[in-house]
Design a protein around this motif. Structure first.
Motif, PDB file in Angstrom:
ATOM      1  N   MET B  10       0.856  -1.186   0.000  1.00  0.00           N
ATOM      2  CA  MET B  10       0.000   0.000   0.000  1.00  0.00           C
ATOM      3  C   MET B  10       0.892   1.236   0.000  1.00  0.00           C
ATOM      4  SD  MET B  10      -2.970  -1.076   2.751  1.00  0.00           S
ATOM      5  CE  MET B  10      -4.031   0.278   2.283  1.00  0.00           C
ATOM      6  N   THR B  11       0.353   2.314  -0.542  1.00  0.00           N
ATOM      7  CA  THR B  11       1.065   3.588  -0.544  1.00  0.00           C
ATOM      8  C   THR B  11       0.138   4.656   0.011  1.00  0.00           C
ATOM      9  OG1 THR B  11       2.327   2.925  -2.489  1.00  0.00           O
ATOM     10  CG2 THR B  11       2.306   5.262  -1.959  1.00  0.00           C
ATOM     11  N   ALA B  12       0.679   5.557   0.813  1.00  0.00           N
ATOM     12  CA  ALA B  12      -0.124   6.634   1.377  1.00  0.00           C
ATOM     13  C   ALA B  12       0.737   7.887   1.485  1.00  0.00           C
ATOM     14  CB  ALA B  12      -0.671   6.232   2.740  1.00  0.00           C
ATOM     15  N   THR B  13       0.084   9.003   1.746  1.00  0.00           N
ATOM     16  CA  THR B  13       0.762  10.299   1.789  1.00  0.00           C
ATOM     17  C   THR B  13       0.998  10.735   3.228  1.00  0.00           C
ATOM     18  OG1 THR B  13      -0.317  10.898  -0.284  1.00  0.00           O
ATOM     19  CG2 THR B  13       0.649  12.699   0.999  1.00  0.00           C
ATOM     20  N   GLU B  14       2.125  11.350   3.465  1.00  0.00           N
ATOM     21  CA  GLU B  14       2.459  11.878   4.779  1.00  0.00           C
ATOM     22  C   GLU B  14       1.328  12.780   5.288  1.00  0.00           C
ATOM     23  OE1 GLU B  14       6.007  14.203   4.719  1.00  0.00           O
ATOM     24  OE2 GLU B  14       6.403  13.932   6.856  1.00  0.00           O
ATOM     25  N   GLY B  15       0.934  12.572   6.551  1.00  0.00           N
ATOM     26  CA  GLY B  15      -0.137  13.364   7.135  1.00  0.00           C
ATOM     27  C   GLY B  15      -1.525  12.789   6.956  1.00  0.00           C
ATOM     28  N   GLN B  79       3.501   9.500   9.237  1.00  0.00           N
ATOM     29  CA  GLN B  79       4.838  10.071   9.222  1.00  0.00           C
ATOM     30  C   GLN B  79       5.727   9.182   8.357  1.00  0.00           C
ATOM     31  OE1 GLN B  79       6.079  10.435  13.336  1.00  0.00           O
ATOM     32  NE2 GLN B  79       4.189  11.495  13.939  1.00  0.00           N
ATOM     33  N   MET B  80       6.809   9.752   7.875  1.00  0.00           N
ATOM     34  CA  MET B  80       7.706   8.987   6.999  1.00  0.00           C
ATOM     35  C   MET B  80       8.220   7.734   7.704  1.00  0.00           C
ATOM     36  SD  MET B  80       7.527  10.620   4.225  1.00  0.00           S
ATOM     37  CE  MET B  80       8.788   9.773   3.280  1.00  0.00           C
ATOM     38  N   LYS B  81       8.400   7.823   9.023  1.00  0.00           N
ATOM     39  CA  LYS B  81       8.928   6.668   9.774  1.00  0.00           C
ATOM     40  C   LYS B  81       7.931   5.511   9.860  1.00  0.00           C
ATOM     41  CE  LYS B  81       7.402   8.208  14.360  1.00  0.00           C
ATOM     42  NZ  LYS B  81       7.830   8.571  15.752  1.00  0.00           N
ATOM     43  N   ASP B  82       6.681   5.750   9.421  1.00  0.00           N
ATOM     44  CA  ASP B  82       5.682   4.674   9.409  1.00  0.00           C
ATOM     45  C   ASP B  82       5.861   3.750   8.206  1.00  0.00           C
ATOM     46  OD1 ASP B  82       3.170   7.030  10.550  1.00  0.00           O
ATOM     47  OD2 ASP B  82       4.509   5.733  11.723  1.00  0.00           O
ATOM     48  N   LEU B 108       3.964  -0.937   3.608  1.00  0.00           N
ATOM     49  CA  LEU B 108       3.396   0.410   3.487  1.00  0.00           C
ATOM     50  C   LEU B 108       4.502   1.398   3.155  1.00  0.00           C
ATOM     51  CD1 LEU B 108       1.000   2.379   3.871  1.00  0.00           C
ATOM     52  CD2 LEU B 108       1.661   2.528   6.288  1.00  0.00           C
ATOM     53  N   SER B 109       4.288   2.137   2.075  1.00  0.00           N
ATOM     54  CA  SER B 109       5.230   3.189   1.680  1.00  0.00           C
ATOM     55  C   SER B 109       4.559   4.533   1.873  1.00  0.00           C
ATOM     56  CB  SER B 109       5.640   3.023   0.216  1.00  0.00           C
ATOM     57  OG  SER B 109       6.270   1.780   0.010  1.00  0.00           O
TER      58      SER B 109
END
Lengths: 114, 112
Positions: B10-15, B79-82, B108-109
């Motif tokens: 899966m890909t998602a956006t920061e925030g 957050q990016m660290k996720d 997850l990216s």
């Protein structure tokens, strides 16, 4: 806190060689587990132990043996290594009988069989 | 047989918010765990559900429906660290010696 410590962290073997992976935990946990993790296949249980002196087979036990002579240590042996055993091996421990107790994992051993 | 299904990637956006689903079919059920695993590292425990409903822990929440054999992990304020793999695992029996069965994990990216 050390938690769960695995030795060694990396190893390269030739087909047919033998070796032992050591897992040590300092949390006085009763239950210990050995998993292998391969790309796309998640964690698969090899063998596990519910206490000192006991062992049981998991999903993929063939080619591996284990021993739990001391409560804090759980050893995984490969008697005659095969390329199919190239993987990342994780040891885990869990304390208590409550169902919500999570497993604590070591940092893994990266094993390559040539 | 025993089966646990999760999306592979899966890909998602920061925030933003992301929901990772897990369905399971096991011979018994005595709890479901979610673990986080960063690349090259050990899995670490995130959450546990044994009763139906939502468990919240800061930015992470986990939901369980036993009748549907379904769980999800909800991550808020990404957050990016996720960026990591998230593993769903089911404890399949009531005995203290019960094994824990893992799904293959969802990678997850997080993009900026």
């Amino acid at each position: 806190n050390a938690g769960v410590t695995q030795t060694p962290k990396f190893r390269v073997l030739k087909t047919g060689q033998s070796m032992t992976l050591l897992c040590a935990q300092d949390m006085n946990h009763e239950y210990m587990y050995w998993y292998r993790q391969d790309p796309g296949m998640g964690l698969r249980l090899i063998h596990y132990s519910v206490g000192e002196g006991t062992t049981a087979k998991g999903e993929v036990p063939d080619g591996y043996n284990v021993s739990r002579l001391k409560k804090q240590n759980f050893l995984l042996g490969l008697e005659s290594a095969a390329p199919s055993q190239t993987s990342v091996y994780f040891c885990a421990s869990r304390g208590g009988t409550a169902s919500n107790q999570p497993q604590h994992f070591g940092d893994g051993t990266r094993l390559s069989i040539l | 047989g025993q089966n646990i299904d999760q999306p592979t990637e899966m890909t998602a956006t920061e925030g933003a918010i992301v929901q990772i689903n897990c369905t399971y079919q096991t011979s018994g059920f005595n709890g479901l765990f979610w673990y986080q695993q960063h690349a090259g590292e050990a899995p670490t425990f995130l959450s546990y559900n044994v009763l139906d409903g939502l468990e919240e822990k800061g930015r992470f929440s986990s939901f369980l429906s036993r009748s549907k054999g379904y769980s999800y992990l909800l991550l808020k304020e990404l957050q990016m660290k996720d960026s990591a793999s998230y593993l769903c695992a089911v404890r399949d029996q009531y005995s203290s010696a019960s094994k824990i069965i893992f799904g293959s994990g969802t990678r997850l990216s997080i993009r900026p």
